[in-house]
Scaffold this motif. Structure first.
Motif: not given
Ligand code: AMP
Ligand code: MG
Length: 365
Positions: A5, A133, A189, A273, A289, A291, A316, A320
């Motif tokens: 992502p 998470d 993920d 993010s 994206h 959650i 990173d 998030t």
């Molecule tokens: P970033 O752009 O570094 O914020 O990453 C976003 C990506 O992290 C998303 O596309 C998912 O693959 C993953 N993601 C989404 N929600 C969460 C969350 N609550 N905790 C950890 N990873 C997440």
């Protein structure tokens, strides 16, 4: 297609922006050799933008000569490829997909790099009290399918996915390097942390290959180390205005400029993010994206979260996590993380910057 992502200062592409990006990338590559400026006895080489980890990546290397600079650029990109092959959920044969398919049946042994990222991800899941998470996979998948079907997930679907989520349902064995799930249907993920890790790994690989300084940019997440060439003291990075994301790399789209002086052994990372960068539109409404595992809903309160920290992996994950926590709790987590600073932009007022107490030192006046 996006594998991790991405952060797309440059992405969110229409056909036109794709074309422009391709032209820019080609021009950058063509100019890279010309741009290798001789500075003192250091040479600086710019790779230009290349596709890596499902987004655009660029490496600048400063080294005693051009061959060493090129070698360190190659070393950086090859490390990114390795991380992607191991940890992307978009590559069917990736190690992470093998874990997701088998770890409920038996412990799955993984590569030390994969284990390290999962461990770091669990550490941030704990520190953020589950806002980040690492087991968010089932909800990410549910929202991705909802986007394809243009229909939000039902309450039942959300409740069912949430039963398969929880970093406390994960068993890691650091001696055996194994990962095990305690509930069926769990999925890891690493999309929120693996890009940062790939950046840190690229910096390491560049240093081993002989670079004295450099900058690694993967989709707008960046780390710089050592002093830039050409007699400049600072690395400069623009903070993009989320409401003008379509201007892509135009300088006028920057809200402010961050600058860093990094002595030879130091690195500093800047990660962002945000829901303006990557989102799904369902029935006309935009969904981030990112959650929230507690509610199952997308986290849309903050338009962007930028974290500055020495370690890109931490920066990173923290960006998030803060996107999920929102302004107040998010800022608290940043203040409680001594090595990190941050700038948050609320979705309701994209002109107001919410800053952590020590971030001023990095803002160019
Ligand atoms: P970033 O752009 O570094 O914020 O990453 C976003 C990506 O992290 C998303 O596309 C998912 O693959 C993953 N993601 C989404 N929600 C969460 C969350 N609550 N905790 C950890 N990873 C997440
Ligand atoms: Mg992240």
């Amino acid at each position: 297609m996006s594998r991790f992502p991405p952060q797309p200062k440059i992405l969110r592409m229409t056909r036109r922006t794709k074309h422009i990006a391709a032209v820019i990338a080609a021009t950058c590559i063509a100019l890279a050799l010309l741009a290798s400026a001789l500075t003192g006895n250091q040479v600086q080489v710019d790779s230009g933008y290349r596709l890596a980890m499902g987004t655009f990546a660029r490496i600048i290397a400063v080294a005693p000569n051009e061959a060493v600079a090129q070698k360190s650029i190659d070393a950086g990109f090859s490390r990114q490829k390795r991380v992607e092959e191991l940890m992307s959920v978009y590559i069917p044969e990736s190690e992470l997909n093998r874990v997701n398919a088998k770890a409920h049946q038996h412990p799955v042994r993984v590569h030390p790099m994969t284990f390290e990222v999962i461990e770091r991800a669990v550490e941030w899941s704990r520190k953020s009290n589950g806002a980040f998470d690492v087991t968010i996979g089932p909800l990410v998948e549910l929202w991705r399918n909802a986007g394809d079907a243009n229909q939000p997930p039902s309450a039942e679907q959300l409740a069912e996915a949430r039963t398969r989520i929880g970093y406390d349902k994960l068993i890691l064995d650091a001696n055996q390097l194994t990962v095990q799930f305690t509930a069926p249907g769990m999925k890891l993920d690493l999309g929120g942390i693996a890009k940062g890790y790939a950046i840190d790994q690229s910096v390491k690989a560049m240093r081993s290959a002989g670079a004295s300084a450099g900058m690694v940019d993967i989709g707008g997440d960046i780390s710089c180390f050592g002093s830039p060439a050409e007699g400049r003291k600072h690395w400069r990075i623009g903070l993009q205005d989320p409401s003008r994301a379509d201007l892509n790399m135009a300088e006028s789209a920057n809200l402010l400029v961050l600058q860093f002086a990094t002595p030879s052994n130091d690195a500093i990372a800047v990660t962002t993010s945000g829901n303006y960068q990557r989102f799904t539109v369902i029935e006309g409404r935009r969904h981030s994206h990112i959650i929230d595992s507690e509610s199952g809903q997308s986290s849309d309160a903050l338009a962007s979260v930028t974290i500055i920290a020495p370690d890109a992996t931490a920066a990173d994950a923290l960006a998030t996590a803060v996107s999920v926590l929102g302004a107040e709790e998010g800022l608290r987590l940043i203040e409680n993380t001594p090595e990190a600073e941050g700038i948050l932009i609320s979705s309701s007022d994209v002109k107001r910057l919410i800053k952590s107490s020590g971030v001023g030192q990095y803002i160019k006046q």
